[in-house]
Motif scaffolding. Sequence first.
Motif, short mmCIF file in Angstrom:
data_model
loop_
_atom_site.label_atom_id
_atom_site.label_comp_id
_atom_site.label_asym_id
_atom_site.label_seq_id
_atom_site.Cartn_x
_atom_site.Cartn_y
_atom_site.Cartn_z
N GLY A 95 -101.16 25.80 -49.69
CA GLY A 95 -100.37 24.85 -50.59
C GLY A 95 -101.16 24.21 -51.53
O GLY A 95 -102.19 24.67 -51.72
N PRO A 96 -100.91 23.15 -52.16
CA PRO A 96 -101.45 22.62 -53.44
C PRO A 96 -102.39 21.79 -53.07
O PRO A 96 -102.98 21.17 -54.12
N ALA A 97 -102.96 21.64 -51.75
CA ALA A 97 -103.87 20.38 -51.30
C ALA A 97 -105.29 20.86 -52.01
O ALA A 97 -106.14 19.63 -52.41
N HIS A 98 -105.78 22.06 -52.16
CA HIS A 98 -106.80 22.32 -52.58
C HIS A 98 -106.94 23.18 -53.86
O HIS A 98 -106.10 24.11 -53.83
N LYS A 99 -107.70 23.02 -54.79
CA LYS A 99 -107.99 24.17 -56.18
C LYS A 99 -108.82 24.66 -56.11
O LYS A 99 -110.17 24.31 -55.63
N PHE A 100 -109.20 26.12 -56.77
CA PHE A 100 -110.38 26.66 -56.81
C PHE A 100 -111.12 25.87 -57.94
O PHE A 100 -110.54 25.10 -59.04
N ASN A 101 -112.35 25.92 -58.08
CA ASN A 101 -113.25 25.49 -59.02
C ASN A 101 -114.42 26.27 -59.15
O ASN A 101 -114.53 27.21 -58.38
N GLU A 102 -115.31 26.05 -60.38
CA GLU A 102 -116.48 26.94 -60.53
C GLU A 102 -117.72 27.12 -59.53
O GLU A 102 -118.33 27.60 -59.66
N ALA A 103 -117.60 25.93 -58.56
CA ALA A 103 -118.41 26.09 -57.73
C ALA A 103 -118.74 27.21 -56.80
O ALA A 103 -119.68 27.50 -56.14
N VAL A 104 -117.55 27.93 -56.82
CA VAL A 104 -117.39 29.40 -56.22
C VAL A 104 -117.08 30.35 -57.08
O VAL A 104 -115.89 30.20 -57.69
N SER A 105 -117.34 31.38 -57.60
CA SER A 105 -117.19 32.61 -58.41
C SER A 105 -117.17 33.80 -57.51
O SER A 105 -118.11 33.82 -56.84
N LEU A 106 -116.65 34.64 -58.28
CA LEU A 106 -116.86 36.07 -57.75
C LEU A 106 -117.46 36.67 -58.98
O LEU A 106 -117.23 36.84 -60.21
N MET A 107 -118.71 37.74 -58.61
CA MET A 107 -119.48 38.10 -59.78
C MET A 107 -118.90 39.77 -59.70
O MET A 107 -119.05 40.35 -58.65
N VAL A 108 -118.69 40.26 -60.81
CA VAL A 108 -118.62 41.65 -60.93
C VAL A 108 -119.85 42.23 -61.88
O VAL A 108 -120.05 41.93 -62.92
N ASN A 109 -120.49 42.98 -61.25
CA ASN A 109 -121.76 43.81 -61.82
C ASN A 109 -121.25 44.93 -62.51
O ASN A 109 -120.78 45.79 -61.98
N CYS A 110 -121.42 45.12 -63.79
CA CYS A 110 -120.97 46.18 -64.52
C CYS A 110 -121.93 46.99 -65.18
O CYS A 110 -123.18 46.38 -65.76
N GLY A 111 -122.14 48.30 -65.26
CA GLY A 111 -123.06 49.16 -65.54
C GLY A 111 -123.11 49.51 -66.99
O GLY A 111 -124.02 50.05 -67.60
N SER A 112 -122.10 48.97 -67.86
CA SER A 112 -121.77 49.32 -69.10
C SER A 112 -121.17 48.23 -69.76
O SER A 112 -120.21 47.66 -69.15
N GLN A 113 -120.83 48.24 -71.13
CA GLN A 113 -120.06 47.47 -71.69
C GLN A 113 -118.70 47.94 -71.80
O GLN A 113 -117.66 46.87 -71.50
N GLU A 114 -118.45 49.09 -71.35
CA GLU A 114 -116.90 49.49 -71.14
C GLU A 114 -116.58 48.73 -69.97
O GLU A 114 -115.16 48.45 -69.91
N GLU A 115 -117.29 48.84 -69.04
CA GLU A 115 -116.90 48.24 -67.50
C GLU A 115 -116.55 46.73 -67.84
O GLU A 115 -115.68 45.94 -67.38
N VAL A 116 -117.73 46.02 -68.74
CA VAL A 116 -117.65 44.71 -68.99
C VAL A 116 -116.25 44.33 -69.50
O VAL A 116 -115.59 43.35 -69.27
N ASP A 117 -116.02 45.23 -70.84
CA ASP A 117 -114.54 44.86 -71.47
C ASP A 117 -113.39 45.16 -70.52
O ASP A 117 -112.51 44.22 -70.51
N ARG A 118 -113.46 46.22 -69.77
CA ARG A 118 -112.22 46.55 -68.96
C ARG A 118 -112.03 45.21 -67.81
O ARG A 118 -111.07 44.72 -67.90
N TYR A 119 -112.97 45.09 -67.04
CA TYR A 119 -112.93 44.01 -66.08
C TYR A 119 -112.61 42.58 -66.62
O TYR A 119 -111.75 41.62 -66.23
N TRP A 120 -113.13 42.21 -67.73
CA TRP A 120 -112.94 40.92 -68.71
C TRP A 120 -111.50 41.10 -69.09
O TRP A 120 -110.70 39.89 -68.68
N ASP A 121 -111.01 41.89 -69.60
CA ASP A 121 -109.67 41.96 -70.14
C ASP A 121 -108.71 41.75 -69.11
O ASP A 121 -107.52 41.09 -69.19
N ALA A 122 -108.87 42.90 -68.10
CA ALA A 122 -107.73 42.67 -67.23
C ALA A 122 -107.80 41.34 -66.33
O ALA A 122 -106.85 40.75 -66.01
N LEU A 123 -109.02 40.87 -65.90
CA LEU A 123 -108.92 39.28 -65.08
C LEU A 123 -108.49 38.27 -65.90
O LEU A 123 -108.14 37.39 -65.51
N LEU A 124 -108.93 38.35 -67.30
CA LEU A 124 -108.43 37.19 -68.09
C LEU A 124 -106.89 37.14 -68.18
O LEU A 124 -106.43 36.08 -68.86
#
Length: 151
Positions: free
Chosen positions: A59-88
């Motif tokens: 339900g709406p009682a709790h919202k996500f905030n930046e205090a917790v995040s998921l990190m995606v470790n990327c071995g290349s710029q291609e990976e950075v771009d792919r995950y960035w674009d998809a998740l954004l």
Amino acid sequence: MQKISTCLWFDGQAAEAAEFYTSIFDKSSVGQIMPGPDGHALTVEFEIDGRRFLGLNGGPAHKFNEAVSLMVNCGSQEEVDRYWDALLAGGEESMCGWLKDRFGLSWQIVPTAMSALLGGSDPDGSRRAMEAMMQMRKLDINILQKAYDGG
């Protein structure tokens, strides 16, 4: 079985979020969906890149905030771009490789080269790389490396 897993609290979007996340990452799948009293999904089990999560439609009682995040470790710029674009998609950019996806969950899309650039043997190079990173939204490995190298 994973000893510790993550429960993510959603406002009725757990199944949609699980489908979204599992479409982005390899070795991902949606598992059991447990219905609540109203027949809609109460919990959704899913794996992202082999890591287990539980989506809870709490339900709406709790919202996500930046205090917790998921990190995606990327071995290349291609990976950075792919995950960035998809998740954004439908979300919003922040600074220094951070973004919020369309569900409000914060992610850090981080090149694995960051540890060498920010903690390298050249303190001036690391400072320059840090200063360059502080100006970025999506991280660019080439620009960070050039900053480290003094260019």
